[in-house]
Design a protein around this motif. Structure first.
Motif, short mmCIF file in Angstrom:
data_model
loop_
_atom_site.label_atom_id
_atom_site.label_comp_id
_atom_site.label_asym_id
_atom_site.label_seq_id
_atom_site.Cartn_x
_atom_site.Cartn_y
_atom_site.Cartn_z
N VAL A 241 -1.88 18.26 2.70
CA VAL A 241 -2.23 19.66 2.44
C VAL A 241 -1.91 20.53 3.65
O VAL A 241 -1.29 21.59 3.53
CB VAL A 241 -3.72 19.77 2.07
CG1 VAL A 241 -4.20 21.22 2.12
CG2 VAL A 241 -3.97 19.19 0.69
N LEU A 242 -2.30 20.07 4.83
CA LEU A 242 -2.04 20.84 6.05
C LEU A 242 -0.56 20.82 6.42
O LEU A 242 -0.01 21.82 6.86
CB LEU A 242 -2.87 20.29 7.21
CG LEU A 242 -4.38 20.51 7.12
CD1 LEU A 242 -5.08 19.83 8.28
CD2 LEU A 242 -4.69 22.00 7.12
N LEU A 243 0.07 19.67 6.25
CA LEU A 243 1.48 19.55 6.61
C LEU A 243 2.34 20.49 5.78
O LEU A 243 3.19 21.22 6.31
CB LEU A 243 1.93 18.10 6.43
CG LEU A 243 3.38 17.76 6.79
CD1 LEU A 243 3.68 18.10 8.24
CD2 LEU A 243 3.65 16.27 6.54
N PRO A 337 0.02 22.76 -1.40
CA PRO A 337 -1.26 22.07 -1.22
C PRO A 337 -1.99 21.80 -2.53
O PRO A 337 -2.63 20.75 -2.68
CB PRO A 337 -2.05 23.03 -0.33
CG PRO A 337 -1.01 23.75 0.44
CD PRO A 337 0.12 23.93 -0.52
N LEU A 338 -1.91 22.74 -3.49
CA LEU A 338 -2.52 22.49 -4.80
C LEU A 338 -1.93 21.25 -5.45
O LEU A 338 -2.67 20.39 -5.96
CB LEU A 338 -2.33 23.71 -5.70
CG LEU A 338 -2.73 23.52 -7.17
CD1 LEU A 338 -4.21 23.23 -7.30
CD2 LEU A 338 -2.34 24.74 -8.00
N LEU A 339 -0.62 21.14 -5.44
CA LEU A 339 0.04 19.98 -6.06
C LEU A 339 -0.34 18.69 -5.35
O LEU A 339 -0.59 17.66 -6.00
CB LEU A 339 1.55 20.18 -6.06
CG LEU A 339 2.07 21.36 -6.89
CD1 LEU A 339 3.58 21.51 -6.73
CD2 LEU A 339 1.71 21.18 -8.36
N PHE A 340 -0.39 18.72 -4.02
CA PHE A 340 -0.77 17.51 -3.29
C PHE A 340 -2.22 17.13 -3.56
O PHE A 340 -2.54 15.93 -3.65
CB PHE A 340 -0.53 17.70 -1.78
CG PHE A 340 0.89 17.50 -1.37
CD1 PHE A 340 1.49 16.25 -1.51
CD2 PHE A 340 1.63 18.53 -0.84
CE1 PHE A 340 2.81 16.05 -1.13
CE2 PHE A 340 2.95 18.34 -0.45
CZ PHE A 340 3.54 17.10 -0.59
N LEU A 341 -3.10 18.11 -3.67
CA LEU A 341 -4.50 17.81 -4.00
C LEU A 341 -4.60 17.14 -5.37
O LEU A 341 -5.34 16.15 -5.54
CB LEU A 341 -5.33 19.08 -3.99
CG LEU A 341 -5.75 19.65 -2.63
CD1 LEU A 341 -6.37 21.02 -2.80
CD2 LEU A 341 -6.71 18.72 -1.91
N LEU A 342 -3.87 17.66 -6.35
CA LEU A 342 -3.94 17.11 -7.70
C LEU A 342 -3.33 15.71 -7.76
O LEU A 342 -3.88 14.82 -8.41
CB LEU A 342 -3.22 18.04 -8.67
CG LEU A 342 -3.84 19.44 -8.80
CD1 LEU A 342 -2.98 20.34 -9.66
CD2 LEU A 342 -5.26 19.35 -9.38
N VAL A 343 -2.22 15.51 -7.07
CA VAL A 343 -1.64 14.17 -7.00
C VAL A 343 -2.61 13.21 -6.31
O VAL A 343 -2.75 12.05 -6.71
CB VAL A 343 -0.28 14.20 -6.27
CG1 VAL A 343 0.22 12.78 -6.00
CG2 VAL A 343 0.75 14.97 -7.08
N GLY A 344 -3.32 13.71 -5.30
CA GLY A 344 -4.32 12.88 -4.63
C GLY A 344 -5.45 12.45 -5.54
O GLY A 344 -5.91 11.31 -5.48
N VAL A 345 -5.91 13.37 -6.41
CA VAL A 345 -6.96 13.02 -7.37
C VAL A 345 -6.45 11.98 -8.36
O VAL A 345 -7.16 11.01 -8.70
CB VAL A 345 -7.46 14.28 -8.10
CG1 VAL A 345 -8.44 13.89 -9.21
CG2 VAL A 345 -8.12 15.24 -7.13
#
Length: 504
Positions: A241-243, A337-345
């Motif tokens: 998310v930060l990267l 970051p939204l996409l990475f958060l969702l992929v993380g979930v």
């Protein structure tokens, strides 16, 4: 006010990391979250007091630091840096909030996150070349450790590759900065006191090429991009998310602040090549995303393509296109970051990111219907669907760049079509169809998992419907930057023509 944005997370990192000895993991997380919330609130207070029509640097703090080196501690904010400061504060809080509460070595982890936030804040605020470089290099240390300690199976390889690439980036940037200061005859690294108009155009081009390649590695642009997919795949979700959301913007910010503004005459000469480079990055990043089966790697390659839009608009260097660069930086800083958060979930609940394994996650009874719905919104925003911030930022970029580089702009517009292609593949494979046996009985998704994604999704829609709230912060600054750049470029080119005439 500005030094507090650096000192607060820095002090928070010290407190979380060293005091008290018996602090619990939950207490470490809560303390880090409180510090991040205060810092984000501070950036909002800064935005409220900021005067958008004032094109000068605001809230300036300056005092000599190391006179022997000509290093001055000078920080200030304008319409270019303010949106990025707010974005950094927001995403740092989201990264801390979305971290697994049971993470190993929590005190070190949260202190590194806060140190990273302080370094990024300092880089966006610095108005001294050497001061910027110090913050630019400091952020490498916590990010390297965050990948190397809490990453995936190949975390050592990914972290080392990241460190090598970004170290080379720092060397090129520092060498170019030193060349600018010494060759211009300045006794200080302060940005406001530098006059590069007397430098021969050949010298300016050499210095600018060093700056462009240095920041191009950080952005990253093809062919200096190979560290990014590895870093994203091995990094944990909060670090991705930060990267994607903030750290890549150090490259684009540096390109505008220290490339276009500092060496405007050389920028005019190399801008056609930059526009062509943007086309290569956009099309290559999108083409590499299409065959990926790892959801996270697909999103990582999408970042490479979307950062190329910023380079295209920067090459055009019109008031509207530079406004587009800032809009695209913020847009990508929310969508990716939204996409990475969702992929993380999905990875947390399904245990896989492989598109060959997971299917049917939009199933309302046994799947992840809300996560799938947010993913639909995220990929639509990334593909530039109207009503979302991705559309308005890309529209501004293409509208402004077409006047200067029509062919390159049309080729870059193909990237939006390819974005729709690879994200349609992702959605079709992972979320539609019959639920696969491997993910038949998914664990429950709690609101704590959904909340960060919902916040980002709401901002994507809000700024898509009302983009003027964002544009008004930066429009006056970007217009003045371009006007100054055009004036200085004309001075440099006139001197170059006069020198050639005298020689003849």
């Amino acid at each position: 006010m500005l030094s507090a944005l650096i000192l607060l997370p820095l002090l928070g990192a010290v407190v979380v990391g060293f005091f008290p000895i018996g602090i619990t993991p939950k207490a470490s997380r809560n303390l880090a979250l409180i510090v991040a919330t205060v810092v984000f609130s501070w950036t909002i207070a800064l935005a409220i007091q900021f005067q958008p029509t004032d094109v000068s640097q605001q809230f300036t703090q300056s005092f000599p630091w190391i006179d022997a080196l000509g290093l001055t501690y000078q920080v200030s904010v304008d319409g270019l840096s303010l949106p990025l400061l707010i974005l950094n504060g927001l995403l740092t809080g989201i990264a801390i909030y979305s971290t697994n509460p049971d993470i190993q070595r929590p005190r070190l982890y949260y202190s590194l996150l806060l140190l990273l936030s302080a370094a990024v804040m300092g880089a966006f605020l610095a108005q001294d070349l050497l001061l910027f470089f110090l913050f630019y290099e400091i952020e490498l240390i916590p990010l390297y450790l965050l990948i190397a300690i809490w990453g995936g199976e190949r975390r050592g390889y990914a972290a080392t590759k990241f460190l090598i690439y970004t170290a080379v980036s720092g060397i090129l940037v520092l060498a170019s900065f030193l060349g600018v200061v010494w060759l211009s005859g300045s006794h200080s690294f302060a940005l406001a006191g530098l006059d590069t108009s007397t430098l021969p155009i050949t010298t300016q081009i050499i210095l600018l090429v060093g700056i462009v390649i240095g920041f191009g590695i950080k952005i990253p642009l093809v062919p200096f991009h190979t560290w990014l997919p590895d870093a994203h795949v091995e990094a944990s979700t909060p670090i991705s998310v930060l990267l994607a959301g903030v750290l890549l913007k150090l490259g684009t910010y540096g390109l505008l602040r220290f490339g276009m503004n500092l060496l405007p005459g050389a920028w005019v000469y190399i801008s056609p090549w930059l526009a062509t480079w943007a086309v290569v990055s956009v099309l290559y990043g999108a083409s590499c995303a299409i065959p990926q089966t790892d959801m996270k790697k697909m999103v990582a390659y999408s970042s490479i393509g979307h950062m190329g839009y910023i380079l295209l608009a920067a090459a055009a260097a019109t008031p509207l296109s530079i406004l587009g660069t800032v809009m695209q930086m913020v847009s990508h800083g929310l969508i990716s970051p939204l996409l990475f958060l969702l992929v993380g979930v999905v990875y947390k609940k399904a245990g896989s990111r492989d598109l060959e394994v997971i299917r049917g996650l939009l199933n309302p009874e046994r799947g992840l219907p809300l996560i799938g719905s947010l993913m639909v919104l995220g990929v639509m925003a990334s593909a530039g669907i109207p009503g979302m911030v991705g559309f308005i930022s890309e529209f501004i970029v293409f509208r402004a760049s077409f006047e200067v580089y029509p062919v390159q702009t049309l080729l870059c517009m193909l990237g939006t079509g390819l974005t729709a292609v690879y994200f349609l593949i992702l959605m079709n494979r992972a979320f539609f169809g019959r639920l696969s046996a491997q993910v038949m009985n998914l664990p429950r998704v709690y609101w704590s998992d959904r909340a960060p994604a919902i916040v980002l999704a709401a901002l994507i829609v809000i700024f898509g419907i009302q983009p003027s709230w964002l544009a008004r912060l930066t429009q006056a600054t970007t217009s003045t930057m371009v006007n100054n750049q055009n004036f200085l470029a004309s001075v440099v080119l006139d001197r170059q023509d006069s020198a050639i005439g005298n020689q003849n």
